[in-house]
Write an enzyme that holds these catalytic residues in place. Structure first.
Site, PDB file in Angstrom:
ATOM      1  N   ILE A  17      37.526   1.425  44.622  1.00  0.00           N
ATOM      2  CA  ILE A  17      37.300   2.860  44.413  1.00  0.00           C
ATOM      3  C   ILE A  17      35.988   3.334  45.036  1.00  0.00           C
ATOM      4  O   ILE A  17      35.648   4.513  44.943  1.00  0.00           O
ATOM      5  CB  ILE A  17      37.303   3.209  42.903  1.00  0.00           C
ATOM      6  CG1 ILE A  17      36.262   2.373  42.140  1.00  0.00           C
ATOM      7  CG2 ILE A  17      38.686   3.010  42.314  1.00  0.00           C
ATOM      8  CD1 ILE A  17      36.160   2.726  40.674  1.00  0.00           C
ATOM      9  N   GLN A  24      31.408  -3.589  47.157  1.00  0.00           N
ATOM     10  CA  GLN A  24      32.453  -2.681  46.731  1.00  0.00           C
ATOM     11  C   GLN A  24      32.412  -2.425  45.230  1.00  0.00           C
ATOM     12  O   GLN A  24      31.894  -3.246  44.469  1.00  0.00           O
ATOM     13  CB  GLN A  24      33.839  -3.245  47.087  1.00  0.00           C
ATOM     14  CG  GLN A  24      34.184  -3.191  48.563  1.00  0.00           C
ATOM     15  CD  GLN A  24      35.601  -3.656  48.818  1.00  0.00           C
ATOM     16  OE1 GLN A  24      36.014  -4.720  48.371  1.00  0.00           O
ATOM     17  NE2 GLN A  24      36.374  -2.867  49.548  1.00  0.00           N
ATOM     18  N   VAL A  25      32.976  -1.276  44.852  1.00  0.00           N
ATOM     19  CA  VAL A  25      33.208  -0.978  43.447  1.00  0.00           C
ATOM     20  C   VAL A  25      34.710  -0.979  43.227  1.00  0.00           C
ATOM     21  O   VAL A  25      35.464  -0.335  43.967  1.00  0.00           O
ATOM     22  CB  VAL A  25      32.619   0.389  43.042  1.00  0.00           C
ATOM     23  CG1 VAL A  25      32.931   0.681  41.565  1.00  0.00           C
ATOM     24  CG2 VAL A  25      31.119   0.417  43.267  1.00  0.00           C
ATOM     25  N   LYS A  40      31.164  -3.466  40.071  1.00  0.00           N
ATOM     26  CA  LYS A  40      30.444  -3.418  41.338  1.00  0.00           C
ATOM     27  C   LYS A  40      30.219  -4.864  41.782  1.00  0.00           C
ATOM     28  O   LYS A  40      29.555  -5.640  41.093  1.00  0.00           O
ATOM     29  CB  LYS A  40      29.115  -2.686  41.173  1.00  0.00           C
ATOM     30  CG  LYS A  40      28.335  -2.509  42.476  1.00  0.00           C
ATOM     31  CD  LYS A  40      26.935  -1.957  42.245  1.00  0.00           C
ATOM     32  CE  LYS A  40      26.930  -0.549  41.709  1.00  0.00           C
ATOM     33  NZ  LYS A  40      25.541  -0.004  41.661  1.00  0.00           N
ATOM     34  N   ASP A 138      16.085   7.349  43.036  1.00  0.00           N
ATOM     35  CA  ASP A 138      17.137   7.586  44.020  1.00  0.00           C
ATOM     36  C   ASP A 138      18.137   8.613  43.493  1.00  0.00           C
ATOM     37  O   ASP A 138      19.354   8.420  43.581  1.00  0.00           O
ATOM     38  CB  ASP A 138      17.850   6.281  44.378  1.00  0.00           C
ATOM     39  CG  ASP A 138      18.573   6.360  45.730  1.00  0.00           C
ATOM     40  OD1 ASP A 138      18.225   7.254  46.534  1.00  0.00           O
ATOM     41  OD2 ASP A 138      19.471   5.534  45.969  1.00  0.00           O
TER      42      ASP A 138
END
Length: 329
Positions: A17, A24-25, A40, A138
């Protein structure tokens, strides 16, 4: 990694996703508690950079896991597992249904009430983090998830700065953060909670105008953050309440001392603006210059007719109306 992979003998990956430089998640299933989660997964190669990323993962798990707040992502688990002969660090979080604010903004600027209320969610999350001695560092649209009910959740605490130097995993001389949203002082390595407020100002400016306050490559952005002012909000979007334009200008002040003192001051200001201009139940509600017919279907799908901070007032209004009906009958 691929769909169907069972990570660490527990988390079954369903579909990817999200992706980034870290890996990647995945949407995944945790059979131990029978719930869907977001995992994650770090794509590591054993390099020094990979080790640094693993440290960031551990840091994110420790930081986000220590915070309990409706606008901060919940971390459930952290670990590492072997897959195809390589060790992968992973972070298990609540599965947030919604879209990154960055994806929402691809459809253009937000309706004014939505921008104000999304900013309240972000400021609320920052206030809690700052109260715990943490600076996010962030804050940007891709790290804010807009939920189907209109609420927003802050994610990615991987480069958070703690007052406890033992847990600071950043490297001296390395630019930490995203230049388009970084406060001027961050480029010299000095920052505090007010640096997050500057980043919030950049995000709020983008929500109100549809574009970042400054654009260009990294060097152009650094120079603009240090020496230039963005286009005045009231010229870009005249319908913006003057109080909101003033708040954004304060948030984007070059000198941290000229910004609001803390996130809670920002919340109070935003809520006053919301009550005055956009809360129909408020007796001080002024002229709402927001043109509702201009709402795109994509944004409308993510809107919430009444946000959490206005619910008590709405409930009170409903109770009063019910009481009047009872008396009349």
């Amino acid at each position: 990694m691929q769909a169907g992979t069972v990570l660490d003998g527990r988390y079954q990956l369903i579909e990817a996703i999200g992706a980034g430089g870290f890996g990647q998640v995945w949407k995944a299933h945790d059979p131990k508690v029978d719930r869907l989660v977001a995992v994650k997964v770090l794509t590591g190669d054993g390099s020094a950079d990979s080790s640094q990323q693993s440290a960031r993962f551990a840091r994110e798990a420790a930081v986000a896991g220590s915070l309990s707040h409706p606008h901060i992502v919940t971390v459930h688990d952290f670990g590492s597992a072997m897959h195809d002969g390589r060790l992968h660090a992973y972070l298990v979080m609540e599965l947030l249904r919604g879209k990154p604010l960055s994806a929402v903004l691809k459809d253009g600027r937000l309706p004014l009430p939505d921008a104000v209320r999304t900013a309240v969610c972000i400021a609320d999350a920052l206030g809690t983090a700052h109260g715990a001695g943490l600076t996010h560092r962030d804050i940007k649209p891709s790290n804010i998830i807009v939920r189907p009910n209109g609420q927003a959740t802050v994610v990615d605490f991987g480069i958070t700065k703690s007052s406890d130097e033992r847990h600071d995993i950043t490297t001296s001389g390395v630019l930490i953060g995203t230049p388009a949203y970084m406060a001027p002082e961050c480029f010299t390595g000095t920052f505090d909670h007010r640096s997050d407020l500057y980043s919030l100002g950049c995000v709020l400016y983008e929500m109100l105008t549809g574009h970042q306050p400054f654009t260009g490559n990294s060097w152009h952005l650094i120079n603009q953050h240090l020496n230039e002012q963005p286009a005045p909000l009231l010229k870009v979007r005249p319908a913006i309440p003057p109080e909101l334009a003033t708040l954004v200008k304060r948030l984007l002040a070059k000198n941290p001392d000229d910004r609001p003192s803390d996130a809670f001051e920002v919340i109070l200001t935003l809520r006053k603006i919301d009550r005055r201009y956009y809360d129909e139940d408020s007796p001080s509600h002024g002229p709402d210059r927001y043109v509702r017919s201009a709402v795109s279907p994509q944004i409308a799908a993510l809107r919430c007719s009444r946000r959490a901070w206005s619910c008590p007032q709405s409930q009170a209004s409903q109770i009063r109306r019910q009481a009047m009906v009872t008396r009349a009958s």
